[in-house]
Design an enzyme around this catalytic site. Sequence first.
Site, PDB file in Angstrom:
ATOM      1  N   LYS A  13      49.401 -21.983  -2.049  1.00 35.59           N
ATOM      2  CA  LYS A  13      50.245 -20.781  -2.182  1.00 35.59           C
ATOM      3  C   LYS A  13      50.692 -20.256  -0.809  1.00 35.59           C
ATOM      4  O   LYS A  13      51.850 -19.934  -0.606  1.00 35.59           O
ATOM      5  CB  LYS A  13      49.491 -19.660  -2.925  1.00 35.59           C
ATOM      6  CG  LYS A  13      49.036 -20.027  -4.326  1.00 35.59           C
ATOM      7  CD  LYS A  13      48.392 -18.832  -5.029  1.00 35.59           C
ATOM      8  CE  LYS A  13      47.091 -18.368  -4.420  1.00 35.59           C
ATOM      9  NZ  LYS A  13      45.964 -19.303  -4.543  1.00 35.59           N
ATOM     10  N   ARG A  88      45.517 -11.407  -9.761  1.00 36.76           N
ATOM     11  CA  ARG A  88      44.499 -12.419 -10.020  1.00 36.76           C
ATOM     12  C   ARG A  88      43.709 -12.150 -11.294  1.00 36.76           C
ATOM     13  O   ARG A  88      42.787 -12.906 -11.615  1.00 36.76           O
ATOM     14  CB  ARG A  88      43.527 -12.418  -8.846  1.00 36.76           C
ATOM     15  CG  ARG A  88      43.549 -13.722  -8.041  1.00 36.76           C
ATOM     16  CD  ARG A  88      42.710 -13.472  -6.842  1.00 36.76           C
ATOM     17  NE  ARG A  88      42.192 -14.588  -6.161  1.00 36.76           N
ATOM     18  CZ  ARG A  88      42.577 -14.915  -4.926  1.00 36.76           C
ATOM     19  NH1 ARG A  88      43.586 -14.324  -4.343  1.00 36.76           N
ATOM     20  NH2 ARG A  88      41.939 -15.879  -4.291  1.00 36.76           N
ATOM     21  N   ARG A 127      39.210 -27.178   5.047  1.00 33.44           N
ATOM     22  CA  ARG A 127      40.154 -26.190   5.572  1.00 33.44           C
ATOM     23  C   ARG A 127      39.475 -25.338   6.661  1.00 33.44           C
ATOM     24  O   ARG A 127      38.304 -25.003   6.543  1.00 33.44           O
ATOM     25  CB  ARG A 127      40.622 -25.281   4.424  1.00 33.44           C
ATOM     26  CG  ARG A 127      41.655 -24.256   4.859  1.00 33.44           C
ATOM     27  CD  ARG A 127      42.486 -23.832   3.696  1.00 33.44           C
ATOM     28  NE  ARG A 127      41.913 -22.722   2.953  1.00 33.44           N
ATOM     29  CZ  ARG A 127      42.574 -22.049   2.014  1.00 33.44           C
ATOM     30  NH1 ARG A 127      43.798 -22.391   1.689  1.00 33.44           N
ATOM     31  NH2 ARG A 127      41.998 -21.072   1.371  1.00 33.44           N
ATOM     32  N   ARG A 162      35.772 -20.427   6.806  1.00 33.56           N
ATOM     33  CA  ARG A 162      35.553 -19.128   6.174  1.00 33.56           C
ATOM     34  C   ARG A 162      34.202 -19.100   5.459  1.00 33.56           C
ATOM     35  O   ARG A 162      33.767 -20.117   4.929  1.00 33.56           O
ATOM     36  CB  ARG A 162      36.672 -18.849   5.156  1.00 33.56           C
ATOM     37  CG  ARG A 162      37.944 -18.378   5.807  1.00 33.56           C
ATOM     38  CD  ARG A 162      39.128 -18.396   4.885  1.00 33.56           C
ATOM     39  NE  ARG A 162      38.890 -17.958   3.531  1.00 33.56           N
ATOM     40  CZ  ARG A 162      39.844 -17.876   2.600  1.00 33.56           C
ATOM     41  NH1 ARG A 162      41.091 -18.210   2.901  1.00 33.56           N
ATOM     42  NH2 ARG A 162      39.565 -17.477   1.384  1.00 33.56           N
ATOM     43  N   ARG A 173      34.326 -19.902  -6.605  1.00 32.66           N
ATOM     44  CA  ARG A 173      35.697 -19.362  -6.613  1.00 32.66           C
ATOM     45  C   ARG A 173      36.559 -20.092  -7.640  1.00 32.66           C
ATOM     46  O   ARG A 173      37.386 -19.479  -8.313  1.00 32.66           O
ATOM     47  CB  ARG A 173      36.339 -19.502  -5.226  1.00 32.66           C
ATOM     48  CG  ARG A 173      35.871 -18.431  -4.263  1.00 32.66           C
ATOM     49  CD  ARG A 173      36.247 -18.778  -2.840  1.00 32.66           C
ATOM     50  NE  ARG A 173      37.666 -18.698  -2.585  1.00 32.66           N
ATOM     51  CZ  ARG A 173      38.266 -19.312  -1.562  1.00 32.66           C
ATOM     52  NH1 ARG A 173      37.569 -20.064  -0.737  1.00 32.66           N
ATOM     53  NH2 ARG A 173      39.558 -19.179  -1.372  1.00 32.66           N
TER      54      ARG A 173
HETATM   55  P1  AMP Z   1      42.303 -15.817  -0.847  1.00 34.33           P
HETATM   56  O1  AMP Z   1      42.478 -15.922   0.623  1.00 34.33           O
HETATM   57  O2  AMP Z   1      43.563 -15.452  -1.560  1.00 34.33           O
HETATM   58  O3  AMP Z   1      41.610 -17.014  -1.444  1.00 34.33           O
HETATM   59  O4  AMP Z   1      41.323 -14.564  -1.095  1.00 34.33           O
HETATM   60  C1  AMP Z   1      40.023 -14.542  -0.541  1.00 34.33           C
HETATM   61  C2  AMP Z   1      39.132 -13.598  -1.334  1.00 34.33           C
HETATM   62  O5  AMP Z   1      39.681 -12.273  -1.289  1.00 34.33           O
HETATM   63  C3  AMP Z   1      38.988 -13.922  -2.801  1.00 34.33           C
HETATM   64  O6  AMP Z   1      38.011 -14.901  -3.070  1.00 34.33           O
HETATM   65  C4  AMP Z   1      38.613 -12.546  -3.361  1.00 34.33           C
HETATM   66  O7  AMP Z   1      37.260 -12.230  -3.058  1.00 34.33           O
HETATM   67  C5  AMP Z   1      39.485 -11.611  -2.539  1.00 34.33           C
HETATM   68  N1  AMP Z   1      40.811 -11.398  -3.166  1.00 34.33           N
HETATM   69  C6  AMP Z   1      42.026 -11.748  -2.669  1.00 34.33           C
HETATM   70  N2  AMP Z   1      43.014 -11.374  -3.495  1.00 34.33           N
HETATM   71  C7  AMP Z   1      42.416 -10.773  -4.554  1.00 34.33           C
HETATM   72  C8  AMP Z   1      42.896 -10.187  -5.757  1.00 34.33           C
HETATM   73  N3  AMP Z   1      44.210 -10.137  -6.060  1.00 34.33           N
HETATM   74  N4  AMP Z   1      41.980  -9.681  -6.611  1.00 34.33           N
HETATM   75  C9  AMP Z   1      40.666  -9.682  -6.338  1.00 34.33           C
HETATM   76  N5  AMP Z   1      40.137 -10.232  -5.234  1.00 34.33           N
HETATM   77  C10 AMP Z   1      41.004 -10.772  -4.332  1.00 34.33           C
END
Ligand code: AMP
Length: 215
Positions: A13, A88, A127, A162, A173
């Site tokens: 994404k 999400r 990553r 990370r 996740r």
């Molecule tokens: P990402 O970088 O998009 O994978 O987001 C990393 C982490 O941030 C996720 O595993 C969640 O803990 C949190 N997160 C990001 N976006 C959301 C969202 N829209 N709703 C809830 N948690 C989020």
Amino acid sequence: MKLILLGAPGAGKGTVAKQLTKLDGSVQISTGDILRGAVQAGTELGKEAQGYMDRGDLVPDSLIMGIMEGRLQEDDCKSGFLLDGFPRTIPQAEALTELLTKLGISLDMAVDIDVPRDVIFDRLCTRRTCENSDCQAIYNIKSMPPKKEGICDKCGSAIVQRADETEAAIAHRLDTYTEKTAPVAGFYEKLGLLKSITGTSSDVVVDGIQKALGN
Ligand code: AMP
């Protein structure tokens, strides 16, 4: 363009969003980047979010909607936005629909980027991310390493794995994605806004999006 980018963590994404921003000046809005920035800056939001993020759990909907309500009203969104990692959950999708109606904004499309789970698992394990919260450039130690090991090409900061990209956190996740986020595609399908694209290459996905938008 005003798009939602759906898909599992690691589906690409962020990469697709970055390519799309170059086409028409739309801004990428990644809730994950915003939250990591808040954690690094040690803000109240960051302190509240960190535990959930490290475990690979979703941050509560109320915190996310608090961020997005303000963010979508910033000036740079007027030329378009690419929502990366939001919504999400179904409640987030419902709240976003209400918010966009209130702001008089209509979405062009929700794109579901579909990539096989084994490809995603491998991608996330390899990553690496720039630790500078203003940069957060993404690398892959197998397919896209930085020029100098461990150092970001763009800003010179360290690149790190990370906390939520250990094997156990990744598996969690992906399970959370299947349970809570995958149904969001159905929400947009019912609204007639969904476009699913299967592709492990971001160029293929960007191409598919442009065609679907009639460009
Ligand atoms: P990402 O970088 O998009 O994978 O987001 C990393 C982490 O941030 C996720 O595993 C969640 O803990 C949190 N997160 C990001 N976006 C959301 C969202 N829209 N709703 C809830 N948690 C989020």
